[in-house]
Design a protein around this motif. Structure first.
Motif: not given
Length: 382
Positions: A6-18, A351-367
């Motif tokens: 099982v592998k995990t990926y976090i995308l840094g959406n500004p109002w909530k990390n996905w 399917e998950l677009n990993l190329e797009e995901l990597h453009k938006h890293p995790y941010q602590v303030g994304n909530w």
């Protein structure tokens, strides 16, 4: 077929990390799931990696046993965090099943119950908390073809409000009703804000604007409070997104007070969600699942809703988020004239677009800080 990792990926959406997962198998089929939880992306990610040893080596078709291992067998009550970890893994297993038998998920859940899914818009009122802003943006939403829209007019209120804030909240509701006309459903979001008495004061005052529901008016932990409001409110009460096990829904439903149930598949997994839908059906109720986590959650809800005879409305947040969101899943889920169809590809059909995901890293303030002044502007807090 066996689960190998099982592998995990976090995308840094500004109002909530996905948070997304890939469940891998020895036959090369990879399943997609989501474990997003506001403010806890890294925590749920850690839970997934701490629990995945319980399912590695299992057949992904054995979702009931997988659910028991991830919830019952751990013995500790990890609440929404544990539920999110479970749902991420279990959803991916359902995706694997659909891909293995070459069928869309809704076909595995009971088949097509509806021609299309009627949607309601959420997240559309981003900006200042003024009647003018809500009026203008509501006009935009209905111009897109939506026949229902949800909003929280209450600012950062908690338990009680002063007279000025009470009046402003009603002015916002009035402005939205004026903007959309008589034929559009307006849904009032309470975000667990109020005491019983404040909730009932608002319910009485908003009745003249004919809302379809008043959502989560009081905190969910004391079910007796929710039941009291539901029995005394002239506006139908909707709730359920905070609950993470069947037993909580059983306790709520036995009172026959709330008949619009907003279960959160993100906390329950698909198997339990389907069973809860049937519980609601037996209580003569309807379901409108919570679908404001991330884009995979919305896809899951589309399949679940299509296969549920007592479905009412499908929540759409994604269209009112960042414009790049439509690139996160391939293909993107699209609303047409206020209605939606689930993807027809095997499994989830996306399917998950990993190329797009990597453009938006995790941010602590994304909530989403729902009790902070100005939260409705949905600005990143980092």
């Amino acid at each position: 077929m066996k689960i190998t990792d099982v592998k995990t990926y976090i995308l840094g959406n500004p109002w909530k990390n996905w948070l997304f997962v890939h469940v891998e198998t020895d036959e090369g089929i990879i399943g997609l799931g989501e474990g997003t939880l506001n403010g806890f992306a890294k925590t749920v990610e850690a839970a997934i990696h701490e629990l995945k040893h319980l399912v590695i080596g299992m057949d992904p078709f054995d979702v009931e046993t997988i659910g028991l291992r991830l919830f019952r067998d751990v013995y500790s009550n990890g609440g929404q965090i544990q539920g999110s970890a479970l749902a991420a893994i279990e959803t991916a297993c359902w995706d694997i099943m659909g891909k293995a038998v070459n069928q869309p998920l809704y076909k595995l859940l009971g088949g097509r119950c509806h021609d299309k899914l009627r949607c309601y818009a959420n997240g559309w009122y981003r900006g200042p908390r003024t009647p003018e802003n809500f009026y203008e943006r509501a006009k935009i939403v209905t111009a897109k073809g939506y026949t229902a829209l949800k909003f929280d007019p209450f600012g950062a209120a908690w338990r009680t409000v002063d007279r000025e804030d009470f009046a402003l909240s009603l002015e916002i509701i009035a402005a939205v009703r004026e903007a959309v006309g008589e034929k559009v459903d307006i849904l009032i979001e309470g975000h667990n804000r109020f005491s019983v008495h404040t909730a009932l004061q608002f319910a009485d005052a908003m009745l003249k604007y004919e809302p379809t529901w008043f959502e989560a008016p009081v905190p969910p932990h004391n079910i007796s409070s929710m039941v009291e409001v539901a029995k005394r409110s002239p506006v139908p009460i909707a709730c359920g997104e905070d609950y993470y096990c069947r037993e909580q829904f059983a306790e709520l439903l036995k009172h026959d007070a709330v008949h619009i149930i907003q279960l959160e598949p993100q906390f329950l997994g698909i198997s339990a969600s389907k069973q809860i839908n049937s519980m609601v059906h037996a209580h003569n109720g309807v379901i409108a699942p919570h679908s404001a986590q991330g884009p995979v959650c919305s896809v899951v809800c589309s399949h679940l809703n299509m296969a549920t005879p007592n479905f009412l409305l499908h929540e759409i947040f994604d269209e009112f988020n960042e414009p790049w969101e439509e690139n996160v899943l391939l293909p993107a889920l699209k609303v047409k004239d206020g209605f939606l169809q689930p993807p027809e590809g095997p499994g989830l059909g996306v399917e998950l677009n990993l190329e797009e995901l990597h453009k938006h890293p995790y941010q602590v303030g994304n909530w989403l800080p729902l009790f902070k002044q100005g939260w409705e502007k949905r600005e990143s807090n980092h």
